[in-house]
Enzyme design. Structure first.
Site, PDB file in Angstrom:
ATOM      1  CG  ASP A   1      51.147  37.325  38.722  1.00 32.88           C
ATOM      2  OD1 ASP A   1      50.175  38.096  38.750  1.00 32.88           O
ATOM      3  OD2 ASP A   1      52.094  37.387  39.521  1.00 32.88           O
TER       4      ASP A   1
ATOM      5  CD  GLU B   1      41.976  45.680  36.137  1.00 32.89           C
ATOM      6  OE1 GLU B   1      42.618  44.628  35.952  1.00 32.89           O
ATOM      7  OE2 GLU B   1      42.220  46.471  37.049  1.00 32.89           O
ATOM      8  CG  ASP B   2      43.921  41.046  35.815  1.00 29.72           C
ATOM      9  OD1 ASP B   2      43.252  41.963  36.326  1.00 29.72           O
ATOM     10  OD2 ASP B   2      45.040  40.704  36.259  1.00 29.72           O
TER      11      ASP B   2
ATOM     12  CG  ASP C   1      40.264  40.288  44.774  1.00 32.17           C
ATOM     13  OD1 ASP C   1      39.420  39.434  45.032  1.00 32.17           O
ATOM     14  OD2 ASP C   1      41.310  40.425  45.446  1.00 32.17           O
TER      15      ASP C   1
ATOM     16  CB  THR D   1      42.856  48.120  41.361  1.00 27.59           C
ATOM     17  OG1 THR D   1      43.529  47.405  42.385  1.00 27.59           O
ATOM     18  CG2 THR D   1      43.842  48.599  40.318  1.00 27.59           C
ATOM     19  CG  LEU D   2      37.474  49.092  37.913  1.00 25.54           C
ATOM     20  CD1 LEU D   2      38.361  49.135  36.675  1.00 25.54           C
ATOM     21  CD2 LEU D   2      36.357  48.092  37.716  1.00 25.54           C
TER      22      LEU D   2
ATOM     23  N   GLY E   1      48.253  41.928  33.836  1.00 25.15           N
ATOM     24  CA  GLY E   1      47.212  40.901  33.785  1.00 25.15           C
ATOM     25  C   GLY E   1      46.242  41.016  32.623  1.00 25.15           C
TER      26      GLY E   1
ATOM     27  CG  PHE F   1      45.402  33.338  44.057  1.00 26.78           C
ATOM     28  CD1 PHE F   1      45.301  34.687  44.377  1.00 26.78           C
ATOM     29  CD2 PHE F   1      46.416  32.935  43.196  1.00 26.78           C
ATOM     30  CE1 PHE F   1      46.200  35.619  43.867  1.00 26.78           C
ATOM     31  CE2 PHE F   1      47.321  33.857  42.685  1.00 26.78           C
ATOM     32  CZ  PHE F   1      47.208  35.195  43.019  1.00 26.78           C
TER      33      PHE F   1
HETATM   34  P1  IMP Z   1      41.409  44.714  43.590  1.00 26.39           P
HETATM   35  O1  IMP Z   1      41.880  46.127  43.720  1.00 26.39           O
HETATM   36  O2  IMP Z   1      41.320  44.019  44.913  1.00 26.39           O
HETATM   37  O3  IMP Z   1      40.135  44.557  42.796  1.00 26.39           O
HETATM   38  O4  IMP Z   1      42.612  43.978  42.878  1.00 26.39           O
HETATM   39  C1  IMP Z   1      42.589  43.561  41.611  1.00 26.39           C
HETATM   40  C2  IMP Z   1      43.957  43.067  41.195  1.00 26.39           C
HETATM   41  O5  IMP Z   1      44.489  42.090  42.110  1.00 26.39           O
HETATM   42  C3  IMP Z   1      43.816  42.365  39.877  1.00 26.39           C
HETATM   43  O6  IMP Z   1      43.925  43.263  38.796  1.00 26.39           O
HETATM   44  C4  IMP Z   1      44.909  41.332  39.931  1.00 26.39           C
HETATM   45  O7  IMP Z   1      46.107  41.883  39.458  1.00 26.39           O
HETATM   46  C5  IMP Z   1      45.036  40.991  41.402  1.00 26.39           C
HETATM   47  N1  IMP Z   1      44.276  39.749  41.723  1.00 26.39           N
HETATM   48  C6  IMP Z   1      43.117  39.666  42.399  1.00 26.39           C
HETATM   49  N2  IMP Z   1      42.680  38.407  42.510  1.00 26.39           N
HETATM   50  C7  IMP Z   1      43.605  37.645  41.854  1.00 26.39           C
HETATM   51  C8  IMP Z   1      43.717  36.218  41.591  1.00 26.39           C
HETATM   52  O8  IMP Z   1      42.875  35.381  41.966  1.00 26.39           O
HETATM   53  N3  IMP Z   1      44.801  35.839  40.875  1.00 26.39           N
HETATM   54  C9  IMP Z   1      45.750  36.710  40.438  1.00 26.39           C
HETATM   55  N4  IMP Z   1      45.678  38.030  40.646  1.00 26.39           N
HETATM   56  C10 IMP Z   1      44.621  38.504  41.365  1.00 26.39           C
HETATM   57 MG    MG Z   2      45.004  43.825  37.261  1.00 25.17          MG
END
Ligand code: IMP
Ligand code: MG
Length: 175
Positions: free
Chosen positions: A158, A98-99, A102, A106-107, A43, A151
């Site tokens: 993606d 990072e893209d 959320d 992950t971060l 991403g 989303f």
């Molecule tokens: P987190 O660990 O919940 O912050 O997840 C983050 C990851 O989930 C991002 O790096 C994206 O790859 C994916 N993600 C979260 N929200 C979206 C979205 O709206 N569209 C596409 N990918 C998303």
């Molecule tokens: Mg990501």
């Protein structure tokens, strides 16, 4: 695939303008230093390329891919390294690209893992942020856009591996 449409949320010109601004800000704040950009695949790829072109201090780049074990979401379990960095980050001014942030899970895990490798500094630059979805507190120094809990696709993001190549940010709307 479930029937859906993509509605434009942030136009290409607006995204480009904002990346230009953030690139300028980063260049000013890292004046006299070199930046080691760490792209979180897949991403972050489009955003990192556009951002890197607008940073005026010396830049090096590396890439990593992460996921989570099992079939849960990124929130569950241990962070799995699918592709590790090629180079050491020890002593470097590291900026994670990072893209989207959320839940932040992950971060959170990624920054803990990379901090243990002793970079000189470790900061985060995200294209998008969904603050309403946050589950863990993460420190993001640079954010291009805060968006509502929808989303989104495009600019590297993606839906079932599609739409990463859209030059704008769109919202997926299910019929
Ligand atoms: P987190 O660990 O919940 O912050 O997840 C983050 C990851 O989930 C991002 O790096 C994206 O790859 C994916 N993600 C979260 N929200 C979206 C979205 O709206 N569209 C596409 N990918 C998303
Ligand atoms: Mg990501």
């Amino acid at each position: 695939m479930t029937e859906h449409k993509v509605r434009v949320l942030i136009e290409e010109s607006e995204v480009d303008k904002r990346i230009e601004e953030i690139g300028k800000k980063i260049s000013e704040e890292y004046a006299g230093k070199s930046i080691h950009l760490v792209c979180v695949l897949k991403g972050g790829a489009f955003f990192m390329c556009e951002l890197a072109k607008r940073i005026t201090v010396p830049v090096s780049m590396d890439f990593m891919a992460v996921g989570s074990y099992g079939n849960g979401t990124a929130s569950s379990g241990v962070l799995k390294i699918k592709k590790d960095l090629d180079e050491t980050i020890e002593g470097k001014e590291v900026l994670i690209v990072e893209d989207i942030i959320d839940s932040g899970n992950t971060l959170y895990k990624l920054t803990n893992m990379l901090r243990a490798r002793n970079p000189k500094s470790l900061e985060v630059c995200a294209l998008l942020d969904k603050p309403d979805r946050r589950e863990v507190d993460v420190d993001v120094k640079y954010t291009c856009f805060s968006i509502p809990d929808e989303f989104v696709v495009g600019y590297g993001l993606d839906y079932a591996q599609l739409y990463r190549n859209l030059p704008y940010i769109g919202v997926v709307e299910f019929e």
